[in-house]
Write a protein that holds these residues in place. Sequence first.
Motif, PDB file in Angstrom:
ATOM      1  N   ASP A 175       0.806  -1.222   0.000  1.00 39.04           N
ATOM      2  CA  ASP A 175       0.000   0.000   0.000  1.00 39.04           C
ATOM      3  C   ASP A 175       0.840   1.272   0.000  1.00 39.04           C
ATOM      4  O   ASP A 175       0.278   2.375   0.039  1.00 39.04           O
ATOM      5  N   THR A 176       2.156   1.169  -0.017  1.00 39.00           N
ATOM      6  CA  THR A 176       2.991   2.362   0.120  1.00 39.00           C
ATOM      7  C   THR A 176       3.725   2.757  -1.156  1.00 39.00           C
ATOM      8  O   THR A 176       4.031   3.926  -1.362  1.00 39.00           O
ATOM      9  N   HIS A 177       4.028   1.796  -2.017  1.00 40.11           N
ATOM     10  CA  HIS A 177       4.779   2.118  -3.236  1.00 40.11           C
ATOM     11  C   HIS A 177       4.613   0.994  -4.256  1.00 40.11           C
ATOM     12  O   HIS A 177       4.211  -0.122  -3.913  1.00 40.11           O
ATOM     13  N   HIS A 178       4.928   1.303  -5.501  1.00 41.68           N
ATOM     14  CA  HIS A 178       4.890   0.297  -6.561  1.00 41.68           C
ATOM     15  C   HIS A 178       6.137  -0.582  -6.482  1.00 41.68           C
ATOM     16  O   HIS A 178       7.193  -0.158  -5.995  1.00 41.68           O
ATOM     17  N   VAL A 179       6.003  -1.789  -7.015  1.00 43.57           N
ATOM     18  CA  VAL A 179       7.133  -2.727  -7.027  1.00 43.57           C
ATOM     19  C   VAL A 179       7.464  -3.186  -8.439  1.00 43.57           C
ATOM     20  O   VAL A 179       8.273  -4.101  -8.619  1.00 43.57           O
TER      21      VAL A 179
END
Length: 560
Positions: free
Chosen positions: A288-292
Amino acid sequence: MSTMITATAWVPRGFAAQFPTRKEFDEEEFERIAALARGQLDDAREGLAAEQDGQEEENEGKVAAIEMEVDEGEDGGVKVREETNEGGMKKEVDDDDLREYDLDNYDNDDEDDAAASDEGEQMGMFNSIKALAYHQNGEDDPYITLKEDDDEEEKEELQVLGTDNLLLVAKTEDEVAQLEVYVYEDEADNLYVHHDIMLPAIPLCVEWLDVPVYQTDPNKPAPPTLDKDSRGNFCAIGTMDPDIEIWDLDVVDCMFPNAILGAGGADTTTDTTKKKKKKEKKSKKSNDTHHVDSILALAANRAHRNLLASASADKTVKLWDLNTTTCAKSYSHHTDKVCALTWHPRETTVLLSGSYDRTVVAADMRAPEAKVPRWGVESDVEGIQWDPHDPNYFYVSTESGMVHLHDARNAPSNPAATKPVWTLQAHDKACSAMDVNSVIPGFIATGGFDKQVKLWNIAPGGSGPSLVISRNLDLGKVFSVGFGPDKEMGFRLAVAGSKGVVQVWDTSTNAAVRKVFAGRVPEMPEGKGERTIRVQDDDEDSDYEEEGGNERDGWESMDE
């Protein structure tokens, strides 16, 4: 040489600074870049070490014995032989020819070392730099001949007029990724590169931002909060990396982005001296915090200007707060890569997203848990656009070359039950680019892997599209088409593709366009043909001169 342009974006008139500033490389900037470089180097070393360890484990037991023989000949030569247990070839090296160079003592210079020790100073590669004289003020240095006149000339070269448009071009050339910032002078028929920005990976999408964005750092004072009067000229860039970089377009020669949205942004604000010696391997699991994974699409909200939406190959859509440069919310409405985004022009919290799962979703970002309407198409989605003149409808282009028009008010019960208003076989191959003109109603452009750019007239009342003109502009596979953003630029179309060239086509100079959109096109100068403007190479200029061309600079005849 492999060159391609994957995305373009226009900047409206009046937003670019008249005189862009040149970035001053200070000590703080140097330390920040050095810290980032050290972190990337550490990651690379750890990755290499892990790969080597894995290789050693894989090869363990394959080599049972290594036998080395040293045979001394009459002339003192040395032969080395290696033998494997798998019957491999034997390698012999004879160093007779190397004897005269005395390589064993190559690094030993006793006389120089002794002299250096007597003087009390070890000689180094850059020791003499400390003895160089320099002037605190460059004007006092007699060897500096560039004075104020040159500064004024450079200032004029960087000047951007209020009637100019910027065109952002995401380009990759021989594995070198960059964003080229073009200036388009419509009245002068001139297109040139103003400056460029080096990127860490192949760019896939670019979005212009009209607000200033700065990285939040807990160790520094908070940047000013965006308000209705905040105004900027920035852009967000998505690449093959999972981070989104944000750059100030009014600063030239900048080496580092103003902000990074994602895990990379957190790294830049962390004290490197407090990091663990051994970094944990980055997880590829969605969070939920950043793209991977790669960033495939970006969409700035023009009503809520602090919001930026991003779509990724990690199957998620994320909403970013540009005030804090953090992810406000993550959405998982799709089961495959999400490749297209666009905000509703009136219902400004509704975001349309398209995916490789062959569905299009219209979701209200305020209700992440609510059930969302979903439309299905016959193949992977390539692009989506709301109709700016009637936002009840939206267009979808697909990998099979189709274009669909859907009524957002008639959502199907399931994707299989989707019934479009009409469908169009626009291209023989993938319809990779599409844009709907925001100035001229019913005017859309498409581009495809068949190398064709096509202009369409959409008749009111849902009667369907009709082809106005089709052109092969010699740009290769078409990856991007985009109409100008200003009223004066409504008929200008930027086109780019796999050949790495961008071209601005003044569609109002085309006879078919003038016939279909009569009354909405400006008067055309007498004696002028259809025109396209592109940046010409030196070779093209010399060829043109040799042919004795007498047409106006930047004009290219495309008479039918």
